[in-house]
Write an enzyme that holds these catalytic residues in place. Sequence first.
Site, PDB file in Angstrom:
ATOM      1  N   GLU A   1       7.343  -3.313   5.026  1.00 46.95           N
ATOM      2  CA  GLU A   1       6.412  -3.750   3.992  1.00 46.95           C
ATOM      3  C   GLU A   1       6.931  -5.013   3.329  1.00 46.95           C
ATOM      4  OE1 GLU A   1       3.997  -1.902   0.114  1.00 46.95           O
ATOM      5  OE2 GLU A   1       5.431  -0.667   1.229  1.00 46.95           O
TER       6      GLU A   1
ATOM      7  N   ASN B   1      -4.538   2.300   2.888  1.00 47.59           N
ATOM      8  CA  ASN B   1      -3.251   2.980   2.697  1.00 47.59           C
ATOM      9  C   ASN B   1      -3.262   3.691   1.359  1.00 47.59           C
ATOM     10  OD1 ASN B   1      -0.148   3.332   2.788  1.00 47.59           O
ATOM     11  ND2 ASN B   1      -0.503   2.192   0.900  1.00 47.59           N
ATOM     12  N   GLU B   2      -2.833   4.935   1.356  1.00 45.34           N
ATOM     13  CA  GLU B   2      -2.774   5.720   0.116  1.00 45.34           C
ATOM     14  C   GLU B   2      -4.026   5.481  -0.730  1.00 45.34           C
ATOM     15  OE1 GLU B   2       0.990   5.366  -1.908  1.00 45.34           O
ATOM     16  OE2 GLU B   2       2.074   6.307  -0.251  1.00 45.34           O
TER      17      GLU B   2
ATOM     18  N   GLU C   1       4.628   7.386   6.531  1.00 43.94           N
ATOM     19  CA  GLU C   1       5.660   7.070   5.529  1.00 43.94           C
ATOM     20  C   GLU C   1       6.449   8.343   5.268  1.00 43.94           C
ATOM     21  OE1 GLU C   1       4.755   4.959   1.909  1.00 43.94           O
ATOM     22  OE2 GLU C   1       3.158   3.802   2.864  1.00 43.94           O
TER      23      GLU C   1
END
Length: 520
Positions: free
Chosen positions: A49, A195-196, A317
């Site tokens: 990231e 994402n999330e 993750e």
Amino acid sequence: MKKSISLISFVIVSLFFCSNAKTVKVEITPQPSEVSPLISPEIYGQFAEHLGSCIYGGIWVGESSDIPNTKGYRNDVLEALRELQIPVLRWPGGCFADEYHWRDGIGPREDRPTMVNSNWGGTVEDNSFGTHEFFDFCEILGIEPYLSANVGSGTVEEMAKWVEYITAPDGPMAKEREKNGRKEPWKLKYLGVGNESWGCGGSFLPEAYADVYRRYQTYCRNFGNNRLYKIASGASDYDYNWTDVLMKKAKNNMDGLSLHYYTVWDWANKGKATEFTPDVYYYTLGKALEIDDVIGSHADIMDKYDPEKRVGLLVDEWGTWWDVEPGTNPGHLYQQNTMRDAMVAALTLNVFHGYADRVRMANIAQLANVLQSMVLTNGPEMVVTPTYHVFRMYTPHQNGKLIPLNFNSPYIEVPSERSDVMRKVPMISATASEKDGKVTVSLVNTSLDDKAEIDIPLMNLDVNRISSAEILTSPNISDFNDFGHPETVRPNEFKGATVKKGNLEITLPAASIVTLTLTK
């Protein structure tokens, strides 16, 4: 609830912390089966990231750097990562992904706009590492790219054009790509749509995200001979309702569903990476191993809607998360990496193997200088971490056929976040696989005090000798590698195993990880 099938652990004895070391005997019986699944290589995936010095300084230094590099990528890091045979790399986030606009990262680097990385320390992002740099990095190392695309602050058109820019063999986006230095399209298989999305990726409710996911993925098309594997943003930890809603409303539109799980002591006070008591060590392992129950519960829900297991579960993750090292930016998540982290990595990989029929990918967080990383860098210096060594020792399992194991293990009872619940940490964890006529066995002894004498009958396996054996251990569970001492924790040849009368006999030291390969 379904349990991991690579390790059938019948808990029979409770061990308590004591100073008098003893030897525990364990028999492990391999139970090979024609219907056993293959262990997906992508379980050994990585995550990079735009966070702290993961990208800048960790992977990328630019062509003009005094640090030896190839096209701007650090030579020392490239060399280290080749040993891991990394199958897949997730980028550009993480939370950063839902604020990332891909057009900012193409074209001449000196003309690229800057932005403030508001998620991670307020650092100014200059976008010098963008689409071309990421895909070139993956090509150099033979890694399958995995894009996490912007849903939270991006548009359907932006995501669709990014896929076209990367994969189209002709047309306007292909011409723009060629103008920026790349004529041939890249291959893109894995596309994460957000994402999330329950948190930093948009704070969606699951019903709302399911509808948004269905819409966005519709416009991400296959160009030429490229075929996308579309991944919906899945749950965090114990949010089983999120998985239920996504599978109910969008399973026919997805190929994979993600899951995030971090081993955290206390989110408000995570603790130091290198200073901890035995109690905290065992608690950490208990928390890490709870991923078995978490995956099992999510898999049960997926089985309800997808009994054929078409949709993969991607733990994209995972890893340990400690307080940052003193003197570093709290938003850069730089932490050291000890033998304790290596134990977490090995135990978690063993769990993933047991769900090889559903878990198709996992991506540890993160590749360099962030959380449970593979490498740490400091200017021109680089060290590999204990976790790196686990991933390197486990490479023979990639694409191997799972061999289920049946055995009894003593356990240690440790507290959990709930006062009424105790976690059980087995003293012995093990996994095995077969590939190309070789059988690989990996074992973990979690006890800080006791060694184990392990007996493995080989009558069901067509092997009779040890061709290689390695052990990772250290005098202190808190030992780590730093720039002045890069080999404090490193693997050594393991001499504690023999084959006698058709049995593999192993003396497994306390707090150790061993991988053996057996052949005819």
